[in-house]
Design a protein around this motif. Structure first.
Motif, PDB file in Angstrom:
ATOM      1  N   GLN A  24       0.838  -1.202   0.000  1.00 20.20           N
ATOM      2  CA  GLN A  24       0.000   0.000   0.000  1.00 20.20           C
ATOM      3  C   GLN A  24       0.872   1.251   0.000  1.00 20.20           C
ATOM      4  O   GLN A  24       0.595   2.215  -0.730  1.00 20.20           O
ATOM      5  CB  GLN A  24      -0.910   0.025   1.230  1.00 20.20           C
ATOM      6  CG  GLN A  24      -2.069  -0.919   1.183  1.00 20.20           C
ATOM      7  CD  GLN A  24      -2.894  -0.857   2.466  1.00 20.20           C
ATOM      8  OE1 GLN A  24      -2.803   0.092   3.237  1.00 20.20           O
ATOM      9  NE2 GLN A  24      -3.692  -1.881   2.695  1.00 20.20           N
ATOM     10  N   GLN A  25       1.908   1.222   0.815  1.00 18.61           N
ATOM     11  CA  GLN A  25       2.799   2.383   0.868  1.00 18.61           C
ATOM     12  C   GLN A  25       3.489   2.590  -0.481  1.00 18.61           C
ATOM     13  O   GLN A  25       3.635   3.715  -0.940  1.00 18.61           O
ATOM     14  CB  GLN A  25       3.828   2.230   1.982  1.00 18.61           C
ATOM     15  CG  GLN A  25       4.633   3.505   2.194  1.00 18.61           C
ATOM     16  CD  GLN A  25       5.622   3.392   3.317  1.00 18.61           C
ATOM     17  OE1 GLN A  25       6.127   2.316   3.604  1.00 18.61           O
ATOM     18  NE2 GLN A  25       5.926   4.515   3.950  1.00 18.61           N
ATOM     19  N   TYR A  32       2.048   9.531  -5.500  1.00 16.15           N
ATOM     20  CA  TYR A  32       2.639  10.817  -5.157  1.00 16.15           C
ATOM     21  C   TYR A  32       3.624  11.273  -6.223  1.00 16.15           C
ATOM     22  O   TYR A  32       3.637  12.437  -6.622  1.00 16.15           O
ATOM     23  CB  TYR A  32       3.323  10.711  -3.797  1.00 16.15           C
ATOM     24  CG  TYR A  32       3.877  12.000  -3.243  1.00 16.15           C
ATOM     25  CD1 TYR A  32       3.215  13.218  -3.395  1.00 16.15           C
ATOM     26  CD2 TYR A  32       5.072  12.007  -2.543  1.00 16.15           C
ATOM     27  CE1 TYR A  32       3.724  14.389  -2.873  1.00 16.15           C
ATOM     28  CE2 TYR A  32       5.589  13.175  -2.008  1.00 16.15           C
ATOM     29  CZ  TYR A  32       4.912  14.357  -2.180  1.00 16.15           C
ATOM     30  OH  TYR A  32       5.428  15.514  -1.667  1.00 16.15           O
ATOM     31  N   LEU A  33       4.429  10.348  -6.711  1.00 17.64           N
ATOM     32  CA  LEU A  33       5.386  10.677  -7.767  1.00 17.64           C
ATOM     33  C   LEU A  33       4.656  11.138  -9.022  1.00 17.64           C
ATOM     34  O   LEU A  33       5.059  12.114  -9.662  1.00 17.64           O
ATOM     35  CB  LEU A  33       6.274   9.469  -8.066  1.00 17.64           C
ATOM     36  CG  LEU A  33       7.420   9.691  -9.036  1.00 17.64           C
ATOM     37  CD1 LEU A  33       8.356  10.786  -8.546  1.00 17.64           C
ATOM     38  CD2 LEU A  33       8.191   8.399  -9.244  1.00 17.64           C
ATOM     39  N   LEU A  34       3.566  10.477  -9.360  1.00 12.24           N
ATOM     40  CA  LEU A  34       2.766  10.870 -10.526  1.00 12.24           C
ATOM     41  C   LEU A  34       2.199  12.277 -10.340  1.00 12.24           C
ATOM     42  O   LEU A  34       2.233  13.103 -11.265  1.00 12.24           O
ATOM     43  CB  LEU A  34       1.641   9.856 -10.752  1.00 12.24           C
ATOM     44  CG  LEU A  34       0.773  10.066 -11.970  1.00 12.24           C
ATOM     45  CD1 LEU A  34       1.596   9.915 -13.242  1.00 12.24           C
ATOM     46  CD2 LEU A  34      -0.373   9.071 -11.978  1.00 12.24           C
ATOM     47  N   ILE A  65       0.325   8.673   3.248  1.00 12.46           N
ATOM     48  CA  ILE A  65       1.626   8.042   3.456  1.00 12.46           C
ATOM     49  C   ILE A  65       2.016   8.125   4.935  1.00 12.46           C
ATOM     50  O   ILE A  65       2.500   7.153   5.512  1.00 12.46           O
ATOM     51  CB  ILE A  65       2.707   8.686   2.552  1.00 12.46           C
ATOM     52  CG1 ILE A  65       2.451   8.318   1.088  1.00 12.46           C
ATOM     53  CG2 ILE A  65       4.104   8.254   2.976  1.00 12.46           C
ATOM     54  CD1 ILE A  65       3.314   9.066   0.097  1.00 12.46           C
ATOM     55  N   ALA A  66       1.780   9.270   5.555  1.00 13.33           N
ATOM     56  CA  ALA A  66       2.110   9.433   6.974  1.00 13.33           C
ATOM     57  C   ALA A  66       1.287   8.474   7.832  1.00 13.33           C
ATOM     58  O   ALA A  66       1.814   7.868   8.778  1.00 13.33           O
ATOM     59  CB  ALA A  66       1.882  10.880   7.404  1.00 13.33           C
ATOM     60  N   ILE A  72       3.082   1.038   9.744  1.00 15.98           N
ATOM     61  CA  ILE A  72       4.179   0.194   9.258  1.00 15.98           C
ATOM     62  C   ILE A  72       5.315   0.092  10.274  1.00 15.98           C
ATOM     63  O   ILE A  72       5.874  -0.989  10.470  1.00 15.98           O
ATOM     64  CB  ILE A  72       4.689   0.704   7.892  1.00 15.98           C
ATOM     65  CG1 ILE A  72       3.656   0.360   6.824  1.00 15.98           C
ATOM     66  CG2 ILE A  72       6.032   0.079   7.546  1.00 15.98           C
ATOM     67  CD1 ILE A  72       3.983   0.879   5.451  1.00 15.98           C
ATOM     68  N   VAL A  73       5.642   1.189  10.937  1.00 16.00           N
ATOM     69  CA  VAL A  73       6.766   1.167  11.879  1.00 16.00           C
ATOM     70  C   VAL A  73       6.532   0.144  13.001  1.00 16.00           C
ATOM     71  O   VAL A  73       7.398  -0.705  13.245  1.00 16.00           O
ATOM     72  CB  VAL A  73       7.057   2.589  12.434  1.00 16.00           C
ATOM     73  CG1 VAL A  73       8.037   2.546  13.582  1.00 16.00           C
ATOM     74  CG2 VAL A  73       7.570   3.488  11.319  1.00 16.00           C
ATOM     75  N   PRO A  74       5.374   0.158  13.684  1.00 19.56           N
ATOM     76  CA  PRO A  74       5.166  -0.880  14.710  1.00 19.56           C
ATOM     77  C   PRO A  74       5.075  -2.289  14.117  1.00 19.56           C
ATOM     78  O   PRO A  74       5.545  -3.257  14.734  1.00 19.56           O
ATOM     79  CB  PRO A  74       3.838  -0.502  15.372  1.00 19.56           C
ATOM     80  CG  PRO A  74       3.487   0.845  14.899  1.00 19.56           C
ATOM     81  CD  PRO A  74       4.316   1.147  13.702  1.00 19.56           C
ATOM     82  N   MET A  75       4.494  -2.393  12.918  1.00 15.26           N
ATOM     83  CA  MET A  75       4.407  -3.708  12.282  1.00 15.26           C
ATOM     84  C   MET A  75       5.807  -4.237  11.970  1.00 15.26           C
ATOM     85  O   MET A  75       6.063  -5.432  12.116  1.00 15.26           O
ATOM     86  CB  MET A  75       3.592  -3.635  10.989  1.00 15.26           C
ATOM     87  CG  MET A  75       2.105  -3.520  11.186  1.00 15.26           C
ATOM     88  SD  MET A  75       1.373  -4.998  11.866  1.00 15.26           S
ATOM     89  CE  MET A  75       1.429  -6.082  10.478  1.00 15.26           C
TER      90      MET A  75
END
Length: 157
Positions: A24-25, A32-34, A65-66, A72-75
């Motif tokens: 997903q990220q 975002y790049l697009l 994204i934030a 994601i960090v805890p995962m």
């Protein structure tokens, strides 16, 4: 050390969830790049409406994204602490996704810098244009101002 079926199932579920969040990220970074690339075109075309729309979309994507990063960090910590040793294929898949994320993040940062530089140049050009405008009323008096000025002031105590 033997792992129970329940613990193994939990670890597999954790691995799949972690992999899903990373994917997903990755898709959000690609989006975002697009947006940044289209924003660059809007800057070059001097299209303020499109630039505003891209900026609003950019803020939404960055917020997404934030929010993903908060999960994601805890995962990632859980993934490492659970010492999930699933198949080699899963480990390689996660490593590949993380490498792609790093690469996308670098591209996003570069494109963001390009857009900022373009905007800075564009703003400087606009400032030069504004400063070059001649004000025809700069040294003339207003037709509404009176020529006479009061000579006496009455003061009552």
């Amino acid at each position: 050390m033997e792992i129970s079926k329940e613990e193994l199932d939990e670890r597999v579920a954790l691995l799949r969830k972690f992999k899903s969040l990373l994917e997903q990220q990755r898709s959000k970074f690609e989006e975002y790049l697009l947006v940044l690339e289209k924003q660059q075109d809007s800057i070059a075309a001097e299209n303020p409406e499109a630039l505003l729309a891209h900026t609003e979309l950019e803020q939404q994507v960055v917020k997404n994204i934030a929010n993903l990063q908060k999960v994601i960090v805890p995962m990632k910590r859980m993934y490492k602490s659970a010492s999930i040793i699933d198949s080699k294929e899963d480990s390689e898949s996660i490593a590949k996704i993380q490498n792609e994320l790093s690469s996308l993040q670098e591209k996003v940062l570069k494109q963001n810098q390009i857009n900022r530089d373009l905007l800075r140049v564009h703003i400087d050009n606009i400032k030069v244009q504004i400063n070059s405008f001649k004000n025809p009323y700069k040294n003339s008096r207003s037709i509404y101002s009176k020529q006479s000025v009061a000579q006496l002031i009455e003061v009552e105590a």
